[in-house]
Write an enzyme that holds these catalytic residues in place. Structure first.
Site, PDB file in Angstrom:
ATOM      1  N   ARG A 181       0.809  -1.218   0.000  1.00 20.88           N
ATOM      2  CA  ARG A 181       0.000   0.000   0.000  1.00 20.88           C
ATOM      3  C   ARG A 181       0.847   1.275   0.000  1.00 20.88           C
ATOM      4  NH1 ARG A 181      -3.560  -3.283  -0.767  1.00 20.88           N
ATOM      5  NH2 ARG A 181      -5.543  -3.428   0.323  1.00 20.88           N
ATOM      6  N   SER A 229     -10.477  -0.040   3.180  1.00 22.98           N
ATOM      7  CA  SER A 229      -9.866  -0.482   4.442  1.00 22.98           C
ATOM      8  C   SER A 229      -9.269   0.709   5.185  1.00 22.98           C
ATOM      9  CB  SER A 229      -8.755  -1.493   4.169  1.00 22.98           C
ATOM     10  OG  SER A 229      -9.304  -2.645   3.601  1.00 22.98           O
ATOM     11  N   GLU A 299      -4.385   2.994   6.867  1.00 30.49           N
ATOM     12  CA  GLU A 299      -4.087   2.950   5.429  1.00 30.49           C
ATOM     13  C   GLU A 299      -4.600   4.226   4.762  1.00 30.49           C
ATOM     14  OE1 GLU A 299      -5.367  -0.596   3.246  1.00 30.49           O
ATOM     15  OE2 GLU A 299      -5.938   0.708   1.588  1.00 30.49           O
TER      16      GLU A 299
HETATM   17  C1  LIG Z   1     -15.143   0.097  -1.311  1.00 23.83           C
HETATM   18  C2  LIG Z   1     -13.653   0.275  -1.453  1.00 23.83           C
HETATM   19  C3  LIG Z   1     -12.839  -0.841  -1.662  1.00 23.83           C
HETATM   20  C4  LIG Z   1     -11.458  -0.693  -1.766  1.00 23.83           C
HETATM   21  N1  LIG Z   1     -10.678  -1.810  -1.987  1.00 23.83           N
HETATM   22  C5  LIG Z   1      -9.340  -1.684  -2.144  1.00 23.83           C
HETATM   23  C6  LIG Z   1      -8.510  -2.840  -2.394  1.00 23.83           C
HETATM   24  O1  LIG Z   1      -8.971  -3.966  -2.477  1.00 23.83           O
HETATM   25  N2  LIG Z   1      -7.194  -2.642  -2.554  1.00 23.83           N
HETATM   26  C7  LIG Z   1      -6.619  -1.401  -2.489  1.00 23.83           C
HETATM   27  O2  LIG Z   1      -5.413  -1.294  -2.660  1.00 23.83           O
HETATM   28  N3  LIG Z   1      -7.363  -0.305  -2.225  1.00 23.83           N
HETATM   29  C8  LIG Z   1      -8.709  -0.405  -2.057  1.00 23.83           C
HETATM   30  N4  LIG Z   1      -9.474   0.702  -1.802  1.00 23.83           N
HETATM   31  C9  LIG Z   1      -8.824   2.012  -1.583  1.00 23.83           C
HETATM   32  C10 LIG Z   1      -8.756   2.896  -2.845  1.00 23.83           C
HETATM   33  O3  LIG Z   1      -9.811   2.631  -3.712  1.00 23.83           O
HETATM   34  C11 LIG Z   1      -7.475   2.701  -3.594  1.00 23.83           C
HETATM   35  O4  LIG Z   1      -6.379   2.972  -2.774  1.00 23.83           O
HETATM   36  C12 LIG Z   1      -7.412   3.607  -4.847  1.00 23.83           C
HETATM   37  O5  LIG Z   1      -6.352   3.192  -5.631  1.00 23.83           O
HETATM   38  C13 LIG Z   1      -7.273   5.097  -4.512  1.00 23.83           C
HETATM   39  O6  LIG Z   1      -7.415   5.822  -5.708  1.00 23.83           O
HETATM   40  P1  LIG Z   1      -8.028   7.300  -5.710  1.00 23.83           P
HETATM   41  O7  LIG Z   1      -7.942   7.818  -7.088  1.00 23.83           O
HETATM   42  O8  LIG Z   1      -9.358   7.316  -5.089  1.00 23.83           O
HETATM   43  O9  LIG Z   1      -6.968   8.042  -4.776  1.00 23.83           O
HETATM   44  P2  LIG Z   1      -7.269   9.148  -3.684  1.00 23.83           P
HETATM   45  O10 LIG Z   1      -8.027   8.515  -2.572  1.00 23.83           O
HETATM   46  O11 LIG Z   1      -7.841  10.342  -4.315  1.00 23.83           O
HETATM   47  O12 LIG Z   1      -5.806   9.485  -3.180  1.00 23.83           O
HETATM   48  C14 LIG Z   1      -5.052   8.508  -2.503  1.00 23.83           C
HETATM   49  C15 LIG Z   1      -3.586   8.981  -2.486  1.00 23.83           C
HETATM   50  O13 LIG Z   1      -3.066   8.944  -3.814  1.00 23.83           O
HETATM   51  C16 LIG Z   1      -2.528  10.235  -4.139  1.00 23.83           C
HETATM   52  N5  LIG Z   1      -2.786  10.460  -5.571  1.00 23.83           N
HETATM   53  C17 LIG Z   1      -3.987  10.357  -6.217  1.00 23.83           C
HETATM   54  N6  LIG Z   1      -3.819  10.630  -7.531  1.00 23.83           N
HETATM   55  C18 LIG Z   1      -2.516  10.929  -7.705  1.00 23.83           C
HETATM   56  C19 LIG Z   1      -1.722  11.318  -8.832  1.00 23.83           C
HETATM   57  N7  LIG Z   1      -2.230  11.444 -10.075  1.00 23.83           N
HETATM   58  N8  LIG Z   1      -0.406  11.572  -8.631  1.00 23.83           N
HETATM   59  C20 LIG Z   1       0.143  11.451  -7.400  1.00 23.83           C
HETATM   60  N9  LIG Z   1      -0.544  11.083  -6.297  1.00 23.83           N
HETATM   61  C21 LIG Z   1      -1.863  10.827  -6.449  1.00 23.83           C
HETATM   62  C22 LIG Z   1      -3.275  11.227  -3.262  1.00 23.83           C
HETATM   63  O14 LIG Z   1      -2.520  12.403  -3.080  1.00 23.83           O
HETATM   64  C23 LIG Z   1      -3.436  10.410  -1.989  1.00 23.83           C
HETATM   65  O15 LIG Z   1      -2.265  10.498  -1.192  1.00 23.83           O
HETATM   66  C24 LIG Z   1     -10.870   0.592  -1.671  1.00 23.83           C
HETATM   67  C25 LIG Z   1     -11.682   1.704  -1.449  1.00 23.83           C
HETATM   68  C26 LIG Z   1     -13.071   1.561  -1.353  1.00 23.83           C
HETATM   69  C27 LIG Z   1     -13.918   2.775  -1.125  1.00 23.83           C
END
Ligand SMILES: Cc1cc2nc3c(=O)[nH]c(=O)nc-3n(C[C@H](O)[C@H](O)[C@H](O)COP(=O)(O)OP(=O)(O)OC[C@H]3O[C@@H](n4cnc5c(N)ncnc54)[C@H](O)[C@@H]3O)c2cc1C
Length: 304
Positions: A181, A229, A299
């Site tokens: 992660r 999570s 996380e």
């Molecule tokens: C129902 C549910 C289930 C999930 N299941 C999983 C799972 O099985 N496995 C898992 O790993 N995660 C899971 N997640 C967590 C999440 O979906 C992932 O971590 C996802 O990849 C985050 O992407 P995001 O675009 O929403 O990032 P954000 O939440 O918007 O940001 C997360 C981080 O990434 C950084 N970031 C975002 N975009 C960029 C960019 N372009 N450049 C640099 N930094 C950036 C942000 O600054 C922040 O620090 C889940 C979430 C939910 C709600």
């Protein structure tokens, strides 16, 4: 009342608008995250392409605090919001190009759209990402995956394009350290990700995607706002099970509640505030430490 630092002035807004940026003032962050929690950001700027991004970076560099947001599925914004600029990548950053078994996609592309592209082009290797919401940039930053075998997004990456210190850099995967992660891609903006995939011979990708989705629908509270999570799995343990065995499933503070379905999810029952979630996080940490002598590490990213 605290006086806010209005960082971007009228002229700069004009420049960014002329480059296609959408600029919102005092935008409620609860509208931009899956938890549906968070006060206003001074500015929320949607950036459509690299030219506008570079101009934005030149304008803010050294002056203004900014935060790059994906789809907001792994964050908890504070109730007070964010004193600075929240940046969101749109348009060109949501596009992808396919060449043979390589996909090059923008950092703002949704994981679900990336999977559609793989299906359309008979490419396989990312099916385990089905049901993980968010963007490719967010997924790469946090090395999203399932934790099973090699099911991490970093496994299929070839190289990444980033902006760091006003400079565009193309970095090969070998030069980046990815962990559970996490990645070492701090303080940069991920604008493009190049994947190397396999040709799908059996044509069973859609089936795999559906199976993964069904599993998630059964085990995760998809019908309520949440941020995935809350805690990382400590080495040798499952955080959700520890929370469940500590008797905390269903525990509620204000409108935030530990999911009855999955111990490692906190749901927003409607109107929860960040303070409720933070109290619940502290309580969970305390009880799990007391009962199992295990330290839980969050996380989700707390942004204030
Ligand atoms: C129902 C549910 C289930 C999930 N299941 C999983 C799972 O099985 N496995 C898992 O790993 N995660 C899971 N997640 C967590 C999440 O979906 C992932 O971590 C996802 O990849 C985050 O992407 P995001 O675009 O929403 O990032 P954000 O939440 O918007 O940001 C997360 C981080 O990434 C950084 N970031 C975002 N975009 C960029 C960019 N372009 N450049 C640099 N930094 C950036 C942000 O600054 C922040 O620090 C889940 C979430 C939910 C709600």
């Amino acid at each position: 009342m605290e006086k806010r630092r209005r960082i971007i002035d009228y002229n700069l807004i004009k420049i960014l608008s002329s480059l296609g940026c959408k600029i919102l003032r005092d935008e409620l962050l609860l509208k931009h995250c899956s938890f549906k929690i968070g006060g206003p950001a001074d500015f929320f700027i949607e950036i459509p392409n690299e030219c506008a991004l570079l101009e934005f970076l030149k304008i803010v560099s050294g002056f203004d605090k900014y935060y790059i947001l994906g789809k907001g599925t792994n964050v908890l914004f504070s109730d007070e919001g964010y004193r600075g600029i929240v940046v969101y990548l749109t348009e060109d950053f949501k596009k992808s190009y396919v060449f043979e078994n390589q996909i090059s996609c923008g950092g703002g592309m949704l994981i679900s759209d990336l999977l559609k592209t793989t299906l359309k082009n008979n490419l396989t290797g990312l099916e385990y990402l089905a049901g993980i919401p968010g963007t490719v940039g967010g997924a790469v930053y946090g090395n999203a995956g399932t934790g099973i075998k090699n099911e991490w997004i970093s496994t299929s990456i070839n190289s990444i394009e980033i902006y760091k210190n006003l400079e565009k850099q193309l970095i090969s995967k070998e030069k980046i350290r990815f962990g559970y992660r996490e990645s070492e891609l701090e303080d940069c903006i991920i604008t493009k990700v190049n994947f190397s995939l396999e040709r799908s011979i059996k044509n069973d990708s859609l089936e795999k995607i559906c199976k993964n989705m069904q599993k998630r629908l059964k085990t995760q509270p998809f019908n309520m706002p949440n941020a995935g999570s809350i805690f990382k799995n400590p080495s040798g343990f499952n955080a959700g099970k520890l929370i469940e065995y500590a008797g905390l499933k269903g525990k509620r503070i204000g409108f935030a509640q530990v999911s009855e379905l999955h111990g490692n999810f906190i749901i927003n029952r409607g109107g929860a505030i960040a303070k409720d979630v933070l109290y619940l996080i502290d309580l969970i940490k305390e009880k799990v430490k007391e009962k199992f002598n295990v330290n839980l590490e969050t996380e989700i990213k707390m942004i204030r």
